[in-house]
Design an enzyme around this catalytic site. Structure first.
Site, PDB file in Angstrom:
ATOM      1  N   ASP A  37       0.846  -1.195   0.000  1.00 25.28           N
ATOM      2  CA  ASP A  37       0.000   0.000   0.000  1.00 25.28           C
ATOM      3  C   ASP A  37       0.882   1.246   0.000  1.00 25.28           C
ATOM      4  OD1 ASP A  37       0.866  -0.113   2.754  1.00 25.28           O
ATOM      5  OD2 ASP A  37      -0.889  -1.381   3.127  1.00 25.28           O
ATOM      6  N   ASP A  39       1.290   5.015   1.581  1.00 24.90           N
ATOM      7  CA  ASP A  39       0.870   5.947   2.621  1.00 24.90           C
ATOM      8  C   ASP A  39       1.492   7.309   2.358  1.00 24.90           C
ATOM      9  OD1 ASP A  39      -0.524   3.931   3.866  1.00 24.90           O
ATOM     10  OD2 ASP A  39       1.129   3.394   5.198  1.00 24.90           O
ATOM     11  N   ASP A 142       9.307   3.149  13.404  1.00 24.39           N
ATOM     12  CA  ASP A 142       9.974   2.062  14.129  1.00 24.39           C
ATOM     13  C   ASP A 142      11.397   1.768  13.666  1.00 24.39           C
ATOM     14  OD1 ASP A 142       8.863   1.102  11.767  1.00 24.39           O
ATOM     15  OD2 ASP A 142       7.763  -0.545  12.699  1.00 24.39           O
TER      16      ASP A 142
HETATM   17  P1  ATP Z   1       3.834  -3.511   4.966  1.00 25.32           P
HETATM   18  O1  ATP Z   1       4.502  -3.771   3.685  1.00 25.32           O
HETATM   19  O2  ATP Z   1       3.721  -4.738   5.818  1.00 25.32           O
HETATM   20  O3  ATP Z   1       2.567  -2.742   4.880  1.00 25.32           O
HETATM   21  P2  ATP Z   1       4.806  -1.117   6.237  1.00 25.32           P
HETATM   22  O4  ATP Z   1       6.190  -0.666   6.577  1.00 25.32           O
HETATM   23  O5  ATP Z   1       4.040  -0.305   5.254  1.00 25.32           O
HETATM   24  O6  ATP Z   1       4.914  -2.630   5.783  1.00 25.32           O
HETATM   25  P3  ATP Z   1       2.616  -0.664   8.005  1.00 25.32           P
HETATM   26  O7  ATP Z   1       2.175  -1.517   9.154  1.00 25.32           O
HETATM   27  O8  ATP Z   1       1.733  -0.541   6.819  1.00 25.32           O
HETATM   28  O9  ATP Z   1       4.050  -1.225   7.601  1.00 25.32           O
HETATM   29  O10 ATP Z   1       2.941   0.763   8.621  1.00 25.32           O
HETATM   30  C1  ATP Z   1       3.273   1.884   7.789  1.00 25.32           C
HETATM   31  C2  ATP Z   1       4.403   2.695   8.410  1.00 25.32           C
HETATM   32  O11 ATP Z   1       3.993   3.196   9.687  1.00 25.32           O
HETATM   33  C3  ATP Z   1       5.676   1.903   8.682  1.00 25.32           C
HETATM   34  O12 ATP Z   1       6.501   1.835   7.541  1.00 25.32           O
HETATM   35  C4  ATP Z   1       6.298   2.685   9.806  1.00 25.32           C
HETATM   36  O13 ATP Z   1       6.968   3.826   9.327  1.00 25.32           O
HETATM   37  C5  ATP Z   1       5.092   3.159  10.597  1.00 25.32           C
HETATM   38  N1  ATP Z   1       4.760   2.221  11.688  1.00 25.32           N
HETATM   39  C6  ATP Z   1       3.882   1.191  11.633  1.00 25.32           C
HETATM   40  N2  ATP Z   1       3.817   0.551  12.794  1.00 25.32           N
HETATM   41  C7  ATP Z   1       4.658   1.191  13.641  1.00 25.32           C
HETATM   42  C8  ATP Z   1       5.028   1.019  14.999  1.00 25.32           C
HETATM   43  N3  ATP Z   1       4.519   0.030  15.725  1.00 25.32           N
HETATM   44  N4  ATP Z   1       5.911   1.898  15.527  1.00 25.32           N
HETATM   45  C9  ATP Z   1       6.436   2.910  14.796  1.00 25.32           C
HETATM   46  N5  ATP Z   1       6.133   3.113  13.521  1.00 25.32           N
HETATM   47  C10 ATP Z   1       5.263   2.273  12.922  1.00 25.32           C
HETATM   48 MG    MG Z   2       2.049  -0.648   4.705  1.00 24.10          MG
END
Ligand code: ATP
Ligand code: MG
Length: 406
Positions: A37, A39, A142
């Site tokens: 996705d 963001d 994170d």
């Molecule tokens: P995925 O490909 O699994 O979606 P993602 O990195 O996009 O991986 P998401 O869970 O969609 O992970 O979260 C989007 C963003 O929000 C992350 O890349 C990170 O920057 C931030 N984020 C998500 N969860 C946390 C957390 N628990 N603590 C700090 N930052 C977080």
């Molecule tokens: Mg994501």
């Protein structure tokens, strides 16, 4: 670059706001992977975002987020830059990576948590609902690889956290002190494991140590999120590696002690569990993803069968096995009942005498589990099973996007 995400970024900047692509979308694009996705983070407030987009709804009670909806259900999540109220930033950031790829080394921001440093201090984040500047938004993320921003207008990656070198070298590293960051939100332990496994990256040694040291903090995390991350291990195509890392660090013994103890025994049965996980990864690589019930059953099949084998009342033994696990992870009743049904039907499938089984709504899932197990054992799947599986396992319901940001 996703054209809809690009539309959102362009419109926001055209109206004078700062707007970047953030998080996993930037990371995956730089790694040449297809992002799940996209963001967006912006200086615009949620209401301002809503005024700019017709196809927009503002969600979340505590932390307001804008969801911009596009065709075929695509959602571009647009959040206002936020800061972590408990984090003081000591040195001023200011690293802009000129274009891609980055050649210049970054100067990571130094984070100082506002804490007296005592070990038992409760660092759990309860309020993260404060707007902030872009660099403050980057440092509350994170891992460094998740803290990169992409400025579409300038074609630049903005790296406040040293994410570019970590991405190039394949390292999952906390932004700031890993011990503090894991205690703030213990789910990050599972996220570190997930990203390391899925992206085939190493874990920074300090982060690894902090995971081992603070794994018991997982008991303080929101239980539904624990279950969700455990399922994501398998849904992400790197279940084998994720569970191996969890087992190796002792994280699995915190969350699924019944499985960890089973794997510790290192019997051929434990090997079967690893083989089932590898098979699920292979299915994922072919674009097939079994339902959550099949995933969970395949994961727990070894210890579950051990628990019910030869007992007089298998259904009671099942309940006993699942009782603590259900509490620990707030396993939904529906999911637990499904696992019970799938497990119970394995004997019948193995005998080949299906009876009324094919008329059950869970039959495709029972068959999927049967085939995973069969192949893990290196046994030939009977022809009838292949014919029946023309119905193929029920696809896992697409999960709605999370409503509350972390
Ligand atoms: P995925 O490909 O699994 O979606 P993602 O990195 O996009 O991986 P998401 O869970 O969609 O992970 O979260 C989007 C963003 O929000 C992350 O890349 C990170 O920057 C931030 N984020 C998500 N969860 C946390 C957390 N628990 N603590 C700090 N930052 C977080
Ligand atoms: Mg994501």
């Amino acid at each position: 670059m996703d054209p809809d995400a690009a539309k959102v970024l362009r419109r926001l900047t055209r109206y004078g706001h700062t707007a970047y692509l953030v998080g996993g979308g930037v990371r995956d694009l730089l790694l040449d992977r297809t992002p799940k996705d996209f963001d967006v983070a912006t200086s615009a407030l949620p209401q301002e975002v809503r005024r700019l987009f017709r196809n927009c709804r503002v969600i979340g009670r505590r932390f307001r987020l804008a969801h911009i909806l596009f065709s075929d259900g695509k959602i571009i999540e647009t959040a206002t830059f936020r800061r972590d109220p408990a984090q003081r930033i000591e040195s001023l950031p200011g690293v802009i990576a000129p274009g891609i790829p980055l050649v210049r080394g970054p100067k990571p921001v130094k984070l100082v948590p506002i804490t007296d440093g005592s070990a038992d201090e409760d660092l759990l984040i309860r309020n993260d609902n404060v707007f902030g500047a872009p660099y403050e938004d980057a440092v509350r993320r994170d891992f460094t690889i998740n803290g990169l921003f992409y400025d579409l207008e300038r074609g630049q990656v903005i790296d406040y956290v040293g994410g570019m070198p970590d991405l190039l070298h394949g390292v999952v590293r906390s932004v700031g002190d890993p011990a503090v960051r894991l205690r703030e939100d213990p789910i990050r332990i599972l996220r570190a494991i997930k990203f390391s496994a899925r992206l085939d990256m190493g874990i920074d040694p300090d982060l690894y140590d902090a995971i081992v040291r603070h794994k018991s903090d997982l008991g303080r995390a929101a239980k539904p999120r624990l279950l969700e991350e455990l399922l994501r291990f398998m849904r992400g195509g790197a279940g084998h590696r994720s569970y191996f890392l969890s087992w190796d660090t002792g994280v699995l013994a915190e969350l699924l002690p019944e499985l960890a103890a089973f794997l510790d025994d290192d019997a051929p049965e434990a090997g079967l569990t690893w083989a089932r996980l590898a098979l699920i990864d292979a299915m994922h690589a072919q674009g097939e993803l079994p339902s959550d019930a099949v995933l969970l059953s395949a994961l727990l099949l070894g210890p579950l069968e051990e628990a019910i084998e030869g007992v007089r009342d298998p259904s009671r033994a099942f309940e006993d096995f699942m009782f603590e696990l259900t509490q620990r992870l707030t396993l939904p009743r529906r999911l637990k009942d499904r696992v019970r049904a799938l497990l119970a039907s394995q004997r019948r499938l193995r005998s080949g005498k299906l009876g009324t089984l094919p008329r059950r709504d869970y039959f495709p899932e029972a068959l999927a589990l049967f085939m995973i197990d069969h192949q893990a054992r290196g046994e030939k799947v009977p022809d009838w099973a292949f014919q029946e599986s023309g119905v193929s396992a029920a696809p896992s319901r697409r999960r709605r996007r999370r409503r509350t940001p972390r």
